[in-house]
Motif scaffolding. Structure first.
Motif, PDB file in Angstrom:
ATOM      1  N   ASP A  56       0.878  -1.050   0.012  1.00 47.08           N
ATOM      2  CA  ASP A  56      -0.173  -0.083  -0.173  1.00 47.08           C
ATOM      3  C   ASP A  56       0.875   1.301  -0.012  1.00 47.08           C
ATOM      4  O   ASP A  56       0.376   2.149  -0.541  1.00 47.08           O
ATOM      5  N   GLN A  57       1.872   1.129   0.548  1.00 47.16           N
ATOM      6  CA  GLN A  57       2.812   2.282   0.834  1.00 47.16           C
ATOM      7  C   GLN A  57       3.267   2.571  -0.709  1.00 47.16           C
ATOM      8  O   GLN A  57       3.307   4.053  -0.638  1.00 47.16           O
ATOM      9  N   VAL A 104      21.010   2.315   0.547  1.00 43.03           N
ATOM     10  CA  VAL A 104      19.712   2.388   1.146  1.00 43.03           C
ATOM     11  C   VAL A 104      19.736   3.468   2.514  1.00 43.03           C
ATOM     12  O   VAL A 104      20.979   3.177   3.265  1.00 43.03           O
ATOM     13  N   GLN A 105      18.658   3.929   2.765  1.00 45.67           N
ATOM     14  CA  GLN A 105      18.903   4.719   3.754  1.00 45.67           C
ATOM     15  C   GLN A 105      18.948   3.959   5.421  1.00 45.67           C
ATOM     16  O   GLN A 105      18.400   2.720   5.136  1.00 45.67           O
ATOM     17  N   GLN A 106      19.372   4.500   6.307  1.00 36.79           N
ATOM     18  CA  GLN A 106      19.348   3.908   7.544  1.00 36.79           C
ATOM     19  C   GLN A 106      17.762   3.989   8.039  1.00 36.79           C
ATOM     20  O   GLN A 106      17.132   4.303   7.144  1.00 36.79           O
ATOM     21  N   SER A 107      17.727   3.172   9.129  1.00 31.68           N
ATOM     22  CA  SER A 107      16.279   2.918   9.773  1.00 31.68           C
ATOM     23  C   SER A 107      15.778   4.248  10.051  1.00 31.68           C
ATOM     24  O   SER A 107      14.570   4.396   9.621  1.00 31.68           O
ATOM     25  N   THR A 108      16.355   5.350  10.162  1.00 34.78           N
ATOM     26  CA  THR A 108      15.613   6.727  10.261  1.00 34.78           C
ATOM     27  C   THR A 108      15.390   7.107   8.994  1.00 34.78           C
ATOM     28  O   THR A 108      14.672   8.245   8.786  1.00 34.78           O
ATOM     29  N   SER A 109      15.728   6.611   8.136  1.00 38.79           N
ATOM     30  CA  SER A 109      15.458   7.006   6.575  1.00 38.79           C
ATOM     31  C   SER A 109      15.556   8.434   6.138  1.00 38.79           C
ATOM     32  O   SER A 109      14.672   9.272   6.099  1.00 38.79           O
ATOM     33  N   GLN A 110      16.619   9.036   6.805  1.00 40.61           N
ATOM     34  CA  GLN A 110      16.820  10.416   6.354  1.00 40.61           C
ATOM     35  C   GLN A 110      17.304  10.648   5.023  1.00 40.61           C
ATOM     36  O   GLN A 110      16.990  11.608   4.342  1.00 40.61           O
ATOM     37  N   GLU A 142       8.869   3.568   8.216  1.00 43.36           N
ATOM     38  CA  GLU A 142       8.620   3.738   6.756  1.00 43.36           C
ATOM     39  C   GLU A 142       8.474   5.125   6.181  1.00 43.36           C
ATOM     40  O   GLU A 142       8.449   5.976   7.072  1.00 43.36           O
ATOM     41  N   SER A 143       8.273   5.016   4.893  1.00 44.18           N
ATOM     42  CA  SER A 143       7.913   6.708   4.368  1.00 44.18           C
ATOM     43  C   SER A 143       6.578   7.183   4.982  1.00 44.18           C
ATOM     44  O   SER A 143       5.752   6.409   5.133  1.00 44.18           O
ATOM     45  N   SER A 144       6.618   8.568   4.938  1.00 47.24           N
ATOM     46  CA  SER A 144       5.508   9.136   5.734  1.00 47.24           C
ATOM     47  C   SER A 144       4.103   8.810   5.090  1.00 47.24           C
ATOM     48  O   SER A 144       3.246   8.840   5.662  1.00 47.24           O
ATOM     49  N   ASN A 199      13.180  13.878   4.988  1.00 46.39           N
ATOM     50  CA  ASN A 199      14.003  14.023   5.946  1.00 46.39           C
ATOM     51  C   ASN A 199      13.651  14.524   7.503  1.00 46.39           C
ATOM     52  O   ASN A 199      13.938  14.063   8.495  1.00 46.39           O
ATOM     53  N   ILE A 200      12.480  15.438   7.313  1.00 47.93           N
ATOM     54  CA  ILE A 200      12.069  16.091   8.591  1.00 47.93           C
ATOM     55  C   ILE A 200      11.328  15.341   9.392  1.00 47.93           C
ATOM     56  O   ILE A 200      10.870  15.116  10.586  1.00 47.93           O
ATOM     57  N   TYR A 201      10.413  14.229   8.515  1.00 47.74           N
ATOM     58  CA  TYR A 201       9.291  13.538   9.145  1.00 47.74           C
ATOM     59  C   TYR A 201       9.864  12.929  10.181  1.00 47.74           C
ATOM     60  O   TYR A 201       9.127  13.033  11.443  1.00 47.74           O
ATOM     61  N   PRO A 202      10.687  11.902  10.052  1.00 49.47           N
ATOM     62  CA  PRO A 202      11.041  11.107  11.368  1.00 49.47           C
ATOM     63  C   PRO A 202      11.591  12.135  12.483  1.00 49.47           C
ATOM     64  O   PRO A 202      11.251  11.564  13.660  1.00 49.47           O
TER      65      PRO A 202
END
Lengths: 106, 318
Positions: B2-3, B81-87, B136-138, B306-309
């Motif tokens: 879904d994402q 791939v980005q890290q867990s924080t997906s920045q 996950e992505s916002s 970037n800012i969402y997490p």
């Protein structure tokens, strides 16, 4: 020097036509006619500023606008002119407006 | 997944392919040829978030060195791939999708022997920054609200003629030396200068801004000027979105003071100046975010991802 804005009104046009007739029939000179029109400008500006008190509201949709040389020109559609006594509806109206506060130039 | 569907079409190509074990953080699809010579080069990441993570990352470098070497040989696709924080929305061969990510890759350390960055389906995902959980992505896409662009009509203009003959124009040289003209579709405003240069504001998309600028140029052309359409450039893009939860701005300014400025007596929003991409974000207590300063749409999206997490970390719980 008053605005020559009011020369193209019913009153101003009637005056201009009458003056033209008099010039045609050689009863007055063109120079005199010009002086009459200048006097008309002064008189109509003074009269509207001093002797007219009633208030009219109008509302419509703006078709076009223009601002150049400190003169606003609007064209409105489906306008309602509302005075306490009566209501007038018009499809299209053109408004030419000059600055009321500052000194003018013809 | 879904994402993936919630992402706009051009971002879906970046979304994790079906069945990947990643938690949905965007990686390049296996379609993207890897090793086309556009392999990301190590660029020192000046992203504010990465600065915070550098320390944590370096601790784990040694552990994962060998593991990553094997993984890199196995993996066909994927730059990083980005890290867990997906920045970092890292990019692979940027030549493939130029419109998606303009910024050079944000990989932290792609060289073999340095820290990691993409998971192999075989091994479990090792969070680089154990402090923040994988996210996950916002699923929220900032909406563009305003685009400012400029174009050169390539000839000198007589503003008085334009103001007198064109519709919906204002010209008050005593106050401002340009004609201000407006059109209804796309709803925009243009400032037209006597040098022939023009600024077009108010459009909601890049294409609309270009279309509007062309319409103004056509108006000028119809008035008799030999107008051309030179050097159209989008100068600024503004987007906004809502994270749907209240934010503790005080907390955010304490931890990110290098990037934030928050003066509630002056302005109720926190002004976050992100380094990479170079975007200014206005973050409000309500959870609404305004992003500005972008030259391309991707910068807005990247800045928000970037800012969402970070914002999630400062969610108000009361």
């Amino acid at each position: 020097m008053a605005y020559q804005l009011y020369r193209n009104t019913t009153l101003g046009n009637s005056l201009q036509e009458s003056l033209d007739e008099l010039i045609q029939s050689q009863q007055i000179t063109p120079q005199l006619a010009l002086q009459v029109l200048l006097q008309f400008d002064k008189a109509i500006n003074a009269a509207l500023a001093q002797r007219v008190r009633n208030r009219v509201n109008f509302r419509g949709s703006l078709n076009t606008y223009r601002f150049c040389d400190n003169v606003w020109t609007f064209v409105l559609n489906d306008v309602e002119f509302r005075e306490v006594t009566e209501l007038i509806k018009v499809d299209k109206v053109k408004i030419v407006a000059c600055d009321g506060k500052s000194k003018c130039l013809p | 997944m879904d994402q993936n569907n919630s992402l706009p079409p051009y971002a879906q190509g970046l979304a994790s392919p079906q069945g990947a074990m990643t938690p949905g953080i965007p990686i390049f699809s296996p379609m993207m040829p890897y090793g086309t010579g556009l392999t990301p080069q190590p660029i020192q990441n000046t992203n504010s978030l990465s600065i915070l993570e550098e320390q944590q990352r370096q601790q784990q470098q040694q552990q994962q060195q060998q593991q990553q070497q094997q993984q890199q040989q196995q993996q066909a696709a994927v730059a990083a791939v980005q890290q867990s924080t997906s920045q970092q929305a890292t990019q692979g061969p940027s030549g493939q999708t130029p419109q998606l990510f303009h910024s050079q890759t944000l990989t932290t350390a792609p060289l073999p022997g340095t820290t990691p960055l993409y998971p192999s389906p075989m091994t479990p995902m090792t969070p680089i920054t154990p402090a923040t959980p994988a996210s996950e992505s916002s699923g929220i896409v900032p909406q563009l609200q305003n685009i400012v662009s400029t174009v050169n009509l390539g000839c000198k203009l007589d503003l008085k003629t334009i103001a007198l003959r064109a519709r919906n124009a204002e010209y008050n040289p005593k106050r401002f030396a340009a004609v201000i003209m407006r059109i209804r579709e796309p709803r925009t405003t243009a400032l037209i200068f006597s040098s022939g240069k023009m600024v077009c504001t108010g459009a909601k998309s890049e294409e609309q801004s270009r279309l509007a600028a062309r319409k103004y140029a056509r108006v000028v052309q119809k008035l008799g000027f030999p107008a051309k359409f030179l050097d159209f450039k989008i100068q600024n893009m503004v987007g906004s979105c809502d994270v749907k939860f209240p934010i503790r701005l005080e907390g955010l300014v304490l931890t990110h003071q290098q990037f934030s400025s928050y003066e509630p007596e002056l302005f109720p929003g926190l002004i976050y100046r992100m380094i990479k991409p170079r975007i200014v974000l206005l973050i409000f207590v309500s959870g609404k975010v305004v992003l500005t300063g972008a030259k391309v749409r991707a910068e807005i999206y990247e800045a928000f991802e970037n800012i969402y997490p970070i914002l999630k970390g400062f969610r108000k719980t009361t």
